[in-house]
Design a protein around this motif. Structure first.
Motif, short mmCIF file in Angstrom:
data_model
loop_
_atom_site.label_atom_id
_atom_site.label_comp_id
_atom_site.label_asym_id
_atom_site.label_seq_id
_atom_site.Cartn_x
_atom_site.Cartn_y
_atom_site.Cartn_z
N THR A 93 0.83 -1.20 0.00
CA THR A 93 0.00 0.00 0.00
C THR A 93 0.87 1.26 0.00
OG1 THR A 93 -0.10 0.18 2.42
CG2 THR A 93 -1.78 -1.20 1.34
N ASP A 94 0.31 2.32 -0.55
CA ASP A 94 1.01 3.60 -0.52
C ASP A 94 1.29 4.04 0.92
OD1 ASP A 94 1.00 3.75 -3.29
OD2 ASP A 94 -0.77 5.05 -3.37
N GLU A 95 0.34 3.75 1.80
CA GLU A 95 0.50 4.13 3.20
C GLU A 95 1.70 3.44 3.83
OE1 GLU A 95 -2.40 3.04 1.83
OE2 GLU A 95 -3.44 4.97 1.75
N ALA A 96 1.89 2.17 3.52
CA ALA A 96 3.03 1.43 4.08
C ALA A 96 4.35 2.02 3.59
CB ALA A 96 2.93 -0.05 3.72
N TYR A 97 4.40 2.36 2.30
CA TYR A 97 5.62 2.97 1.76
C TYR A 97 5.84 4.37 2.32
CZ TYR A 97 5.87 -0.88 -1.55
OH TYR A 97 5.97 -2.14 -2.12
N ALA A 98 4.75 5.12 2.52
CA ALA A 98 4.86 6.45 3.11
C ALA A 98 5.41 6.38 4.53
CB ALA A 98 3.51 7.16 3.08
N GLU A 99 5.04 5.33 5.27
CA GLU A 99 5.58 5.15 6.61
C GLU A 99 7.10 4.98 6.58
OE1 GLU A 99 3.64 2.02 8.81
OE2 GLU A 99 1.65 2.84 8.35
N VAL A 100 7.60 4.29 5.57
CA VAL A 100 9.06 4.11 5.44
C VAL A 100 9.72 5.45 5.17
CG1 VAL A 100 10.93 2.92 4.23
CG2 VAL A 100 8.72 1.76 4.55
N ALA A 101 9.15 6.22 4.24
CA ALA A 101 9.72 7.53 3.91
C ALA A 101 9.68 8.47 5.11
CB ALA A 101 8.97 8.14 2.72
N ALA A 102 8.59 8.40 5.89
CA ALA A 102 8.48 9.25 7.07
C ALA A 102 9.48 8.86 8.15
CB ALA A 102 7.05 9.20 7.62
N PHE A 114 12.34 7.15 7.63
CA PHE A 114 13.70 7.26 7.11
C PHE A 114 13.71 8.25 5.93
CE2 PHE A 114 13.22 2.91 8.76
CZ PHE A 114 14.20 2.93 9.74
N PRO A 115 13.55 9.54 6.18
CA PRO A 115 13.41 10.51 5.09
C PRO A 115 14.64 10.66 4.19
CG PRO A 115 13.50 11.62 7.21
CD PRO A 115 13.43 10.16 7.49
N THR A 116 15.79 10.18 4.63
CA THR A 116 16.98 10.26 3.77
C THR A 116 17.14 9.02 2.90
OG1 THR A 116 18.45 9.30 5.44
CG2 THR A 116 18.18 11.71 5.46
#
Length: 142
Positions: free
Chosen positions: A31-40, A42-44
């Motif tokens: 899901t997009d939400e799961a990937y967004a959690e990773v970016a949030a 680990f933003p680098t």
């Protein structure tokens, strides 16, 4: 004319095992939400931005794809510089931790082209080839 200066050494970004594991778990959810959690979290970590950008682009959401890819591209440039990159030289596709940055660069080129930024699209495509021609070949065949 022959260039007598040696090419700079390849830049190899460091691995990030915790982010890699969270990205793999996100892939299982899909899901997009799961990937967004990773970016949030680990933003680098460019790989998370690359997935978000690719998913948005493939869904026809060009502006979000452009934004995700640009974020991952800039975070990747920061990491490349911290790893000794001086603005040129190889960034090998074969080194897994480099792939997030290279994927962002690819999506950024495609999204820029879609919104009429032809110069940026061409610059990004050339930059990708300059980093490693194998990256463009691999990404173009996906």
């Amino acid at each position: 004319m022959q260039n007598l200066l040696p090419e700079p050494p390849a830049t190899l970004l460091p691995a990030h095992e915790e982010a890699d594991a969270m990205l793999a778990a996100a892939a299982e959810k899909g899901t997009d939400e799961a990937y967004a959690e990773v970016a949030a979290r680990f933003p680098t970590y460019s790989a998370a931005w690359a997935v978000l950008g690719t998913r948005a682009f493939n869904a026809g959401q060009v502006i979000p794809a452009y934004a995700y890819a640009r974020t991952g591209y800039h975070r990747g440039l920061d990491q490349l510089r911290r790893s000794g990159w001086k603005g040129h030289g190889p960034v090998p596709w074969s080194h897994g931790p480099n792939q997030g940055f290279l994927r962002c660069l690819y999506v950024l080129s495609r999204a820029a082209g879609e919104i009429g930024e032809a110069d940026e699209a061409a610059r990004c495509a050339q930059f990708l080839r300059d980093c490693d021609p194998a990256a463009g070949d691999a990404l173009g065949s996906e």
